[in-house]
Design a protein around this motif. Structure first.
Motif, PDB file in Angstrom:
ATOM      1  N   ILE A 102       0.857  -1.185   0.000  1.00 26.48           N
ATOM      2  CA  ILE A 102       0.000   0.000   0.000  1.00 26.48           C
ATOM      3  C   ILE A 102       0.893   1.237   0.000  1.00 26.48           C
ATOM      4  CG2 ILE A 102      -1.745   1.318   1.242  1.00 26.48           C
ATOM      5  CD1 ILE A 102      -2.866  -1.217   0.165  1.00 26.48           C
ATOM      6  N   VAL A 103       0.693   2.104  -0.979  1.00 23.04           N
ATOM      7  CA  VAL A 103       1.417   3.368  -1.066  1.00 23.04           C
ATOM      8  C   VAL A 103       0.436   4.482  -0.732  1.00 23.04           C
ATOM      9  CG1 VAL A 103       2.722   4.945  -2.526  1.00 23.04           C
ATOM     10  CG2 VAL A 103       2.973   2.472  -2.827  1.00 23.04           C
ATOM     11  N   SER A 104       0.754   5.244   0.274  1.00 26.23           N
ATOM     12  CA  SER A 104      -0.102   6.363   0.663  1.00 26.23           C
ATOM     13  C   SER A 104       0.787   7.524   1.072  1.00 26.23           C
ATOM     14  CB  SER A 104      -1.037   5.961   1.814  1.00 26.23           C
ATOM     15  OG  SER A 104      -0.289   5.544   2.943  1.00 26.23           O
ATOM     16  N   GLY A 105       0.171   8.585   1.556  1.00 21.66           N
ATOM     17  CA  GLY A 105       0.946   9.757   1.955  1.00 21.66           C
ATOM     18  C   GLY A 105       0.444  10.988   1.256  1.00 21.66           C
ATOM     19  N   PRO A 106       1.307  11.683   0.509  1.00 21.10           N
ATOM     20  CA  PRO A 106       0.871  12.887  -0.208  1.00 21.10           C
ATOM     21  C   PRO A 106      -0.268  12.621  -1.180  1.00 21.10           C
ATOM     22  CG  PRO A 106       3.245  12.801  -0.117  1.00 21.10           C
ATOM     23  CD  PRO A 106       2.757  11.501   0.418  1.00 21.10           C
ATOM     24  N   LEU A 107      -0.345  11.369  -1.708  1.00 26.75           N
ATOM     25  CA  LEU A 107      -1.425  11.052  -2.626  1.00 26.75           C
ATOM     26  C   LEU A 107      -2.781  11.165  -1.951  1.00 26.75           C
ATOM     27  CD1 LEU A 107       0.184   7.966  -4.345  1.00 26.75           C
ATOM     28  CD2 LEU A 107      -0.180  10.205  -5.349  1.00 26.75           C
ATOM     29  N   ALA A 108      -2.811  10.959  -0.633  1.00 20.89           N
ATOM     30  CA  ALA A 108      -4.072  11.018   0.104  1.00 20.89           C
ATOM     31  C   ALA A 108      -4.227  12.338   0.852  1.00 20.89           C
ATOM     32  CB  ALA A 108      -4.139   9.861   1.085  1.00 20.89           C
ATOM     33  N   ALA A 109      -3.483  13.353   0.485  1.00 20.15           N
ATOM     34  CA  ALA A 109      -3.486  14.592   1.251  1.00 20.15           C
ATOM     35  C   ALA A 109      -4.842  15.283   1.231  1.00 20.15           C
ATOM     36  CB  ALA A 109      -2.423  15.543   0.699  1.00 20.15           C
ATOM     37  N   LEU A 110      -5.584  15.140   0.138  1.00 19.13           N
ATOM     38  CA  LEU A 110      -6.870  15.827   0.054  1.00 19.13           C
ATOM     39  C   LEU A 110      -7.912  15.221   0.977  1.00 19.13           C
ATOM     40  CD1 LEU A 110      -7.254  16.574  -3.759  1.00 19.13           C
ATOM     41  CD2 LEU A 110      -6.699  18.147  -1.931  1.00 19.13           C
ATOM     42  N   THR A 111      -7.675  13.991   1.480  1.00 19.11           N
ATOM     43  CA  THR A 111      -8.622  13.399   2.419  1.00 19.11           C
ATOM     44  C   THR A 111      -8.722  14.233   3.678  1.00 19.11           C
ATOM     45  OG1 THR A 111      -8.093  11.198   1.597  1.00 19.11           O
ATOM     46  CG2 THR A 111      -9.170  11.303   3.718  1.00 19.11           C
ATOM     47  N   ALA A 112      -7.606  14.832   4.084  1.00 18.32           N
ATOM     48  CA  ALA A 112      -7.595  15.690   5.268  1.00 18.32           C
ATOM     49  C   ALA A 112      -8.102  17.098   4.968  1.00 18.32           C
ATOM     50  CB  ALA A 112      -6.182  15.758   5.849  1.00 18.32           C
ATOM     51  N   ARG A 113      -8.509  17.340   3.701  1.00 22.17           N
ATOM     52  CA  ARG A 113      -9.063  18.626   3.298  1.00 22.17           C
ATOM     53  C   ARG A 113      -8.134  19.801   3.592  1.00 22.17           C
ATOM     54  NH1 ARG A 113     -14.073  19.261   1.203  1.00 22.17           N
ATOM     55  NH2 ARG A 113     -15.106  17.281   0.872  1.00 22.17           N
ATOM     56  N   PRO A 114      -6.858  19.776   3.096  1.00 17.26           N
ATOM     57  CA  PRO A 114      -6.000  20.936   3.298  1.00 17.26           C
ATOM     58  C   PRO A 114      -6.448  22.083   2.392  1.00 17.26           C
ATOM     59  CG  PRO A 114      -4.919  19.364   1.875  1.00 17.26           C
ATOM     60  CD  PRO A 114      -6.200  18.732   2.304  1.00 17.26           C
ATOM     61  N   SER A 115      -5.998  23.234   2.702  1.00 23.84           N
ATOM     62  CA  SER A 115      -6.317  24.378   1.850  1.00 23.84           C
ATOM     63  C   SER A 115      -5.528  24.275   0.552  1.00 23.84           C
ATOM     64  CB  SER A 115      -5.971  25.681   2.574  1.00 23.84           C
ATOM     65  OG  SER A 115      -4.571  25.747   2.810  1.00 23.84           O
ATOM     66  N   ASP A 116      -5.941  25.071  -0.432  1.00 23.02           N
ATOM     67  CA  ASP A 116      -5.235  25.060  -1.715  1.00 23.02           C
ATOM     68  C   ASP A 116      -3.775  25.459  -1.552  1.00 23.02           C
ATOM     69  OD1 ASP A 116      -7.579  24.313  -2.909  1.00 23.02           O
ATOM     70  OD2 ASP A 116      -8.145  26.358  -3.493  1.00 23.02           O
ATOM     71  N   ALA A 117      -3.496  26.426  -0.671  1.00 27.21           N
ATOM     72  CA  ALA A 117      -2.117  26.861  -0.453  1.00 27.21           C
ATOM     73  C   ALA A 117      -1.285  25.733   0.153  1.00 27.21           C
ATOM     74  CB  ALA A 117      -2.096  28.094   0.458  1.00 27.21           C
ATOM     75  N   GLU A 118      -1.873  25.011   1.115  1.00 26.63           N
ATOM     76  CA  GLU A 118      -1.148  23.905   1.731  1.00 26.63           C
ATOM     77  C   GLU A 118      -0.868  22.800   0.722  1.00 26.63           C
ATOM     78  OE1 GLU A 118      -3.846  22.947   4.815  1.00 26.63           O
ATOM     79  OE2 GLU A 118      -2.853  24.177   6.334  1.00 26.63           O
ATOM     80  N   PHE A 119      -1.869  22.524  -0.127  1.00 25.48           N
ATOM     81  CA  PHE A 119      -1.659  21.466  -1.120  1.00 25.48           C
ATOM     82  C   PHE A 119      -0.624  21.870  -2.159  1.00 25.48           C
ATOM     83  CE2 PHE A 119      -2.942  19.073  -4.962  1.00 25.48           C
ATOM     84  CZ  PHE A 119      -2.675  17.816  -4.474  1.00 25.48           C
ATOM     85  N   ASP A 120      -0.618  23.166  -2.536  1.00 30.82           N
ATOM     86  CA  ASP A 120       0.396  23.636  -3.480  1.00 30.82           C
ATOM     87  C   ASP A 120       1.791  23.520  -2.877  1.00 30.82           C
ATOM     88  OD1 ASP A 120      -1.496  24.181  -5.366  1.00 30.82           O
ATOM     89  OD2 ASP A 120      -1.713  26.312  -4.818  1.00 30.82           O
ATOM     90  N   ALA A 121       1.920  23.822  -1.576  1.00 33.69           N
ATOM     91  CA  ALA A 121       3.221  23.691  -0.917  1.00 33.69           C
ATOM     92  C   ALA A 121       3.662  22.231  -0.880  1.00 33.69           C
ATOM     93  CB  ALA A 121       3.142  24.249   0.504  1.00 33.69           C
ATOM     94  N   LEU A 122       2.722  21.344  -0.597  1.00 36.56           N
ATOM     95  CA  LEU A 122       3.037  19.924  -0.578  1.00 36.56           C
ATOM     96  C   LEU A 122       3.457  19.449  -1.961  1.00 36.56           C
ATOM     97  CD1 LEU A 122       2.985  17.237   1.020  1.00 36.56           C
ATOM     98  CD2 LEU A 122       0.604  16.971   0.319  1.00 36.56           C
ATOM     99  N   ARG A 123       2.783  19.985  -2.958  1.00 30.71           N
ATOM    100  CA  ARG A 123       3.093  19.592  -4.329  1.00 30.71           C
ATOM    101  C   ARG A 123       4.486  20.093  -4.726  1.00 30.71           C
ATOM    102  NH1 ARG A 123      -1.649  20.595  -8.603  1.00 30.71           N
ATOM    103  NH2 ARG A 123      -2.585  18.919  -7.390  1.00 30.71           N
ATOM    104  N   ASN A 124       4.869  21.285  -4.246  1.00 27.48           N
ATOM    105  CA  ASN A 124       6.195  21.803  -4.546  1.00 27.48           C
ATOM    106  C   ASN A 124       7.282  21.006  -3.847  1.00 27.48           C
ATOM    107  OD1 ASN A 124       5.129  23.858  -6.132  1.00 27.48           O
ATOM    108  ND2 ASN A 124       4.874  25.254  -4.378  1.00 27.48           N
ATOM    109  N   ASP A 125       6.974  20.473  -2.629  1.00 30.66           N
ATOM    110  CA  ASP A 125       7.963  19.667  -1.915  1.00 30.66           C
ATOM    111  C   ASP A 125       8.188  18.328  -2.591  1.00 30.66           C
ATOM    112  OD1 ASP A 125       8.354  21.591  -0.056  1.00 30.66           O
ATOM    113  OD2 ASP A 125       6.861  20.802   1.372  1.00 30.66           O
ATOM    114  N   ALA A 126       7.158  17.798  -3.223  1.00 29.54           N
ATOM    115  CA  ALA A 126       7.263  16.475  -3.854  1.00 29.54           C
ATOM    116  C   ALA A 126       6.625  16.531  -5.235  1.00 29.54           C
ATOM    117  CB  ALA A 126       6.576  15.420  -2.986  1.00 29.54           C
ATOM    118  N   PRO A 127       7.280  17.187  -6.204  1.00 24.07           N
ATOM    119  CA  PRO A 127       6.663  17.341  -7.524  1.00 24.07           C
ATOM    120  C   PRO A 127       6.433  16.010  -8.229  1.00 24.07           C
ATOM    121  CG  PRO A 127       8.968  18.014  -7.552  1.00 24.07           C
ATOM    122  CD  PRO A 127       8.600  17.809  -6.120  1.00 24.07           C
ATOM    123  N   HIS A 128       7.244  15.003  -7.936  1.00 27.55           N
ATOM    124  CA  HIS A 128       7.097  13.716  -8.614  1.00 27.55           C
ATOM    125  C   HIS A 128       5.870  12.955  -8.129  1.00 27.55           C
ATOM    126  CE1 HIS A 128       9.380  13.190  -4.954  1.00 27.55           C
ATOM    127  NE2 HIS A 128       9.046  11.920  -4.920  1.00 27.55           N
TER     128      HIS A 128
END
Length: 429
Positions: A65-91
């Protein structure tokens, strides 16, 4: 033929008057044989049960099972938080890109995204809490083998064929029997993640149609697990179109899942959580392994009893053959030769007993495997017959253990025989 082996065989098979020692020798052989046969059959049954449980668990769950950033929207982060997460792990930002990287990893057979949720399933006959798994009907069968063996219905029914028709849901046979459902029955799924209205909190309720029924043999799965499509799951939970809980991965060799998981962890980066089926079921399989060790030790006691009979046989033989031993030593036989004679006798008893135990144990195991004449109550166990799976490593370990115990049983009588003094033994002859 060596001198020691010749004398040992003659003492074992050329006696005429010592019927009592014959009986004790036969009982020694029989004790070792029964112990070896019991170990072979019981370990075969254990391996069969363990393999059956493992296959049923892996049929409903992926190897990794691979999880983590892929499931970040389950916790309902804000768009800014998700963009920051995406910048930390672009792949890890794109699901399709991650699936492609996972599939390219050596040892991976297939991968599929999934959505995890809990809800309530209601029908005219009652309500039951269920664990919902949102799956991709196209890629999920390559990961979850149980989806290929539905007792009724089909996986294609998860996606409605007519626009506006309710989506499908796969449920276990225990849940279907409890709520009186069949393929085509209408049910409602209630999600706890509702929305606030002027009248208060209102849960989401969506109509579904039973598209198929599965049976794994595991009561926990058959009574409380349901599969829906990813799109239907997002609609029920009110999630955005690209939301998933993680990615399920199947590998070529289930026992090398930890190695593949390590490669995936390195490939996906530290933000990804990669867990194997061994990690997620560690307590269960650790308990089963401990039970196997306990059964082995317990049944090895039967072989130990047979080895004690070997000690009795050889001690009585030494007492009977005191005159012969003295003559052999006076003719030039060394203490080492006398010791090896009696050690060979015990070893021969162990070899014959072990081989006979192999014939009995493997023969009985093969009969049980083919004819399945020992039936089990299906409501209690995960299958209706006694499973047998012979592992040649276990068989070799059983034989080596039996031979070791038999050999150790020869040391004391052999030392006693070699310590005789010829003059003392022949004094009163």
């Amino acid at each position: 033929m060596r001198f020691e082996l010749f004398v040992a065989l003659r003492y074992l098979f050329a006696r005429r008057k010592q019927a009592f020692i014959y009986i004790i020798s036969a009982m020694s052989v029989l004790g070792v044989a029964i112990g070896v046969a019991a170990l072979v059959v019981v370990l075969g049954v254990y391996n069969g049960f363990t393999t059956d449980i493992r296959d049923k668990i892996l049929g409903a769950n992926a190897h990794i099972i691979v999880s983590g950033p892929l499931a970040a929207l389950t916790a309902r982060p804000s768009d800014a938080e998700f963009d920051a997460l995406r910048n930390d792990a672009p792949h890890l930002s794109g699901i399709d890109a991650v699936l492609k990287r996972i599939d390219a990893t050596p040892g991976v057979v297939g991968s599929t995204p999934f959505l995890y949720a809990e809800g309530m399933l209601s029908s005219p006959r009652g309500v039951k809490g269920v664990v919902l798994r949102g799956i991709d009907p196209k890629t999920a069968p390559s990961v979850l083998s149980m989806l290929d063996n539905l007792t009724s219905g089909s996986l294609a029914g998860l996606t409605p064929s007519v626009e506006g028709a309710p989506p499908g849901v796969l449920i276990g046979n225990e849940l279907a029997q409890r709520l009186g459902l069949t393929v085509g029955s209408r049910v409602n799924l209630l999600s706890p993640s509702g929305q606030k209205t002027t009248a208060g909190f209102q849960p989401r309720i969506r109509p579904y149609r039973v598209a198929g029924i599965f049976q794994t043999g595991m009561f926990e799965y058959d009574s409380s697990l349901g599969f829906i499509s990813l799109a239907a799951g997002r609609d029920l939970l009110g999630l955005p179109p690209d939301q998933i809980s993680g990615i399920e991965v199947t590998v070529k060799d289930v026992y090398k899942a930890d190695k593949v998981a390590a490669e995936l962890q390195e490939e996906l980066g530290p933000l990804a959580s990669v867990r194997t089926w061994m990690d997620m079921n560690a307590n269960l399989f650790a308990a089963l392994k401990l039970e196997k060790i306990g059964m082995f030790i317990l049944l090895a006691m039967v072989v130990l009893i047979g080895s004690f009979s070997i000690v009795t046989t050889l001690v009585m033989l030494v007492m009977e053959k005191t005159h012969d031993i003295a003559i052999l030593m006076s003719m030039g036989a060394t203490k080492g030769m006398i010791r090896r004679i009696f050690m060979l006798q015990g070893t021969i008893i162990g070899v014959v007993g072990t081989l006979l135990g192999y014939v009995l144990g493997i023969g009985l195991a093969l009969l049980l495997q083919r004819y399945q004449f020992i039936k089990l109550p299906p409501g209690v166990y995960t299958l209706d017959h006694l499973p047998i799976l012979l592992d040649w490593v276990d068989i070799v370990v059983v034989g080596v253990s039996a031979m070791t115990l038999c050999f150790l049983a020869t040391i004391y009588p052999a030392r006693q025989a070699s310590s005789l003094e010829p003059a003392e033994a022949l004094r009163y002859e």
